[in-house]
Write a protein that holds these residues in place. Structure first.
Motif, PDB file in Angstrom:
ATOM      1  N   VAL A 101      13.273   1.167   4.694  1.00 34.53           N
ATOM      2  CA  VAL A 101      11.820   1.227   4.818  1.00 34.53           C
ATOM      3  C   VAL A 101      11.460   0.844   6.251  1.00 34.53           C
ATOM      4  O   VAL A 101      11.761  -0.263   6.694  1.00 34.53           O
ATOM      5  N   THR A 102      10.848   1.770   6.973  1.00 32.25           N
ATOM      6  CA  THR A 102      10.482   1.516   8.359  1.00 32.25           C
ATOM      7  C   THR A 102       8.965   1.516   8.507  1.00 32.25           C
ATOM      8  O   THR A 102       8.242   2.150   7.722  1.00 32.25           O
ATOM      9  N   MET A 103       8.490   0.801   9.518  1.00 26.74           N
ATOM     10  CA  MET A 103       7.060   0.735   9.826  1.00 26.74           C
ATOM     11  C   MET A 103       6.845   1.169  11.268  1.00 26.74           C
ATOM     12  O   MET A 103       7.574   0.738  12.170  1.00 26.74           O
ATOM     13  N   GLY A 104       5.851   2.027  11.466  1.00 22.89           N
ATOM     14  CA  GLY A 104       5.516   2.466  12.817  1.00 22.89           C
ATOM     15  C   GLY A 104       4.027   2.690  12.950  1.00 22.89           C
ATOM     16  O   GLY A 104       3.269   2.596  11.975  1.00 22.89           O
ATOM     17  N   GLU A 105       3.610   2.997  14.169  1.00 26.01           N
ATOM     18  CA  GLU A 105       2.189   3.204  14.444  1.00 26.01           C
ATOM     19  C   GLU A 105       1.975   4.602  14.999  1.00 26.01           C
ATOM     20  O   GLU A 105       2.708   5.064  15.879  1.00 26.01           O
ATOM     21  N   ALA A 106       0.989   5.292  14.459  1.00 22.05           N
ATOM     22  CA  ALA A 106       0.614   6.614  14.940  1.00 22.05           C
ATOM     23  C   ALA A 106      -0.902   6.695  15.003  1.00 22.05           C
ATOM     24  O   ALA A 106      -1.581   6.516  13.977  1.00 22.05           O
ATOM     25  N   GLU A 107      -1.438   6.930  16.206  1.00 18.76           N
ATOM     26  CA  GLU A 107      -2.876   7.017  16.429  1.00 18.76           C
ATOM     27  C   GLU A 107      -3.594   5.774  15.937  1.00 18.76           C
ATOM     28  O   GLU A 107      -4.666   5.844  15.331  1.00 18.76           O
ATOM     29  N   LEU A 116      10.334   6.198   4.757  1.00 14.48           N
ATOM     30  CA  LEU A 116      11.650   5.938   4.186  1.00 14.48           C
ATOM     31  C   LEU A 116      12.649   6.880   4.833  1.00 14.48           C
ATOM     32  O   LEU A 116      12.464   8.109   4.821  1.00 14.48           O
ATOM     33  N   VAL A 117      13.690   6.307   5.408  1.00 17.45           N
ATOM     34  CA  VAL A 117      14.710   7.079   6.103  1.00 17.45           C
ATOM     35  C   VAL A 117      16.033   6.896   5.363  1.00 17.45           C
ATOM     36  O   VAL A 117      16.460   5.761   5.109  1.00 17.45           O
ATOM     37  N   THR A 156      13.807  12.123   5.561  1.00 18.35           N
ATOM     38  CA  THR A 156      12.741  11.162   5.820  1.00 18.35           C
ATOM     39  C   THR A 156      11.600  11.450   4.860  1.00 18.35           C
ATOM     40  O   THR A 156      11.367  12.610   4.484  1.00 18.35           O
ATOM     41  N   CYS A 157      10.913  10.404   4.453  1.00 18.24           N
ATOM     42  CA  CYS A 157       9.822  10.541   3.498  1.00 18.24           C
ATOM     43  C   CYS A 157       8.686   9.619   3.932  1.00 18.24           C
ATOM     44  O   CYS A 157       8.837   8.390   3.914  1.00 18.24           O
ATOM     45  N   CYS A 183      13.010   3.149  -5.865  1.00 15.32           N
ATOM     46  CA  CYS A 183      11.599   2.891  -6.164  1.00 15.32           C
ATOM     47  C   CYS A 183      11.005   2.082  -5.015  1.00 15.32           C
ATOM     48  O   CYS A 183      11.436   0.957  -4.751  1.00 15.32           O
ATOM     49  N   ALA A 184      10.038   2.692  -4.313  1.00 15.60           N
ATOM     50  CA  ALA A 184       9.335   2.019  -3.226  1.00 15.60           C
ATOM     51  C   ALA A 184       8.020   1.476  -3.772  1.00 15.60           C
ATOM     52  O   ALA A 184       7.195   2.237  -4.283  1.00 15.60           O
TER      53      ALA A 184
END
Length: 395
Positions: free
Chosen positions: A217-223, A230-231, A243-244, A262-263
């Motif tokens: 589970v990854t966290m990033g910022e876009a705009e 999920l990778v 990737t999801c 299960c996320a």
């Protein structure tokens, strides 16, 4: 009675002859019929009333345990504080605190004990394996029902750790020069996979049930907006296979329900295949997630609040296809929720109720004044952990 005649011959001249006895067909037939009836009764108990079968099993196993009038046996003694964490390991109770790891057997016998210096202790469990670790520290202790399996040290500060049912361990940790790293170890504790994330933070990761994939589970910022992704990787390659993106809310936890990952997000459960494909989602429909446990046999249990505060909630069970199994309106404060096998234990402020996955009531205990946490067990019993001792509730 039927009569049978035999020609015995001349007893003086002929050799002795075996006298034919009447066959015992009736007795044999009765025995076979009785065996079939008993076997059928056992099968009916298992298939149609598993709760009663578990109850019979508990009565046999704990026949000699001294129980009070509520059906509780005092089996575990320890010293704990508000930060202690607990896990039930096949008759043993694992207690992790900032100062000590202890595994206590039924009757109070100490199976394992180790002094530690943890800032924030945590336990991740899968079946009869558990890993105790320090969030922000570097030590991990893999435990089973007998005691310590191995002590491991992470190169970076640990963010999270998970176990799959075959003993594969995924450790997410800080890494110099990267946002985070995920290290996977096989059932023998040998390194099986590593990847470093340079552009996105990694919250947690888990290995699939077949030991072929790991999903992070990854966290990033876009705009200006943070998003969860999920990778998924094969353990044989550092190139992602899928990737999801998870829209609408951050992902709090990642585990498995049945065949799928299960996320647990703030607005829904997302079911992802081992290969990283989104299979289904279960929306909370605007309710807020209060508690969640993925430990059911092919299902998860959720406590969803109708409002951000207050005791008006609904208790829900969801299967591995994202379909709601059952729902129950709740109007009392739920202090803890624990799911194992086919049972759901809800610790309310004034009582404990054990349900099946259809949320039918199996048992209720009213005296819970000293209980701080409940740990459901697969046989239908429940460990009730207090400040200095734990009871085993045997419905």
């Amino acid at each position: 009675m039927d009569k049978m005649e035999f020609n015995l011959g001349n007893t003086q001249e002929d050799a002795p002859k075996r006298i034919l006895q009447k066959p015992k067909k009736k007795k044999t037939l009765l025995f076979v019929i009785l065996a079939v009836v008993v076997l059928a009764a056992v099968l009916i108990a298992v298939l149609w009333d598993a709760n009663s079968f578990d109850g019979l099993r508990r009565q046999i196993i704990y026949a000699r345990a001294e129980k009070d009038e509520n059906g509780c046996a005092e089996l575990y003694d320890y010293a704990s504080d508000r930060t202690s964490r607990f896990a039930a390991l096949d008759g043993g109770l694992l207690i992790a605190s900032p100062n000590q790891i202890r595994l206590v057997g039924e009757g109070g016998a100490v199976r394992y004990e180790e002094s530690v210096r943890f800032q924030s202790c945590a336990i991740a469990q899968n079946g009869n394996l558990a890993v105790v670790y320090d969030v922000g520290g570097t030590d991990l202790y893999v435990m089973n029902t007998r005691g310590l399996v191995r002590h491991m040290t992470s190169e970076g500060e640990i963010l999270s750790a998970t176990l799959n049912e075959k003993g594969y361990l995924a450790v997410t940790a800080n890494a110099s020069g990267y946002k985070a790293a995920v290290n996977v170890y096989d059932a023998d504790g040998e390194p099986a996979f590593t990847f470093n994330s340079a552009d996105r933070f990694v919250m947690t990761a888990a290995v699939s049930r077949d030991n072929r994939y790991v999903t992070a589970v990854t966290m990033g910022e876009a705009e200006g907006v943070f998003s969860s992704r999920l990778v998924t990787y094969r353990l044989t390659s550092t190139e992602p296979v899928a990737t999801c993106d998870v829209t609408g809310g951050a992902v709090y936890d990642l585990g498995s329900v049945g065949r799928n990952y299960c996320a647990v997000a703030e607005d829904a459960l997302h079911l992802i295949s081992p290969g990283g494909t989104l299979q289904a989602s279960y929306s909370f429909e605007g309710d807020s997630l209060r508690r969640c446990d993925l430990g059911g046999d092919g299902f998860a249990a959720l406590l969803l609040g109708h409002y951000k505060s207050g005791s008006q909630c609904r208790l829900v069970t969801v299967d591995d296809a994202g379909q709601e199994i059952a729902a129950l309106e709740v109007n009392s404060d739920v202090l803890d929720l624990s799911v194992t096998g086919r049972y759901v234990a809800a610790l309310y402020s004034d009582h404990l109720t054990i349900y099946d996955k259809l949320l039918n009531e199996c048992a209720t205990l009213n005296d819970v004044s000293a209980v701080k946490e409940v740990i459901m067990r697969a046989d239908g019993s429940a460990v009730l952990a207090g400040a200095s001792a734990a009871k085993l509730y045997l419905p």
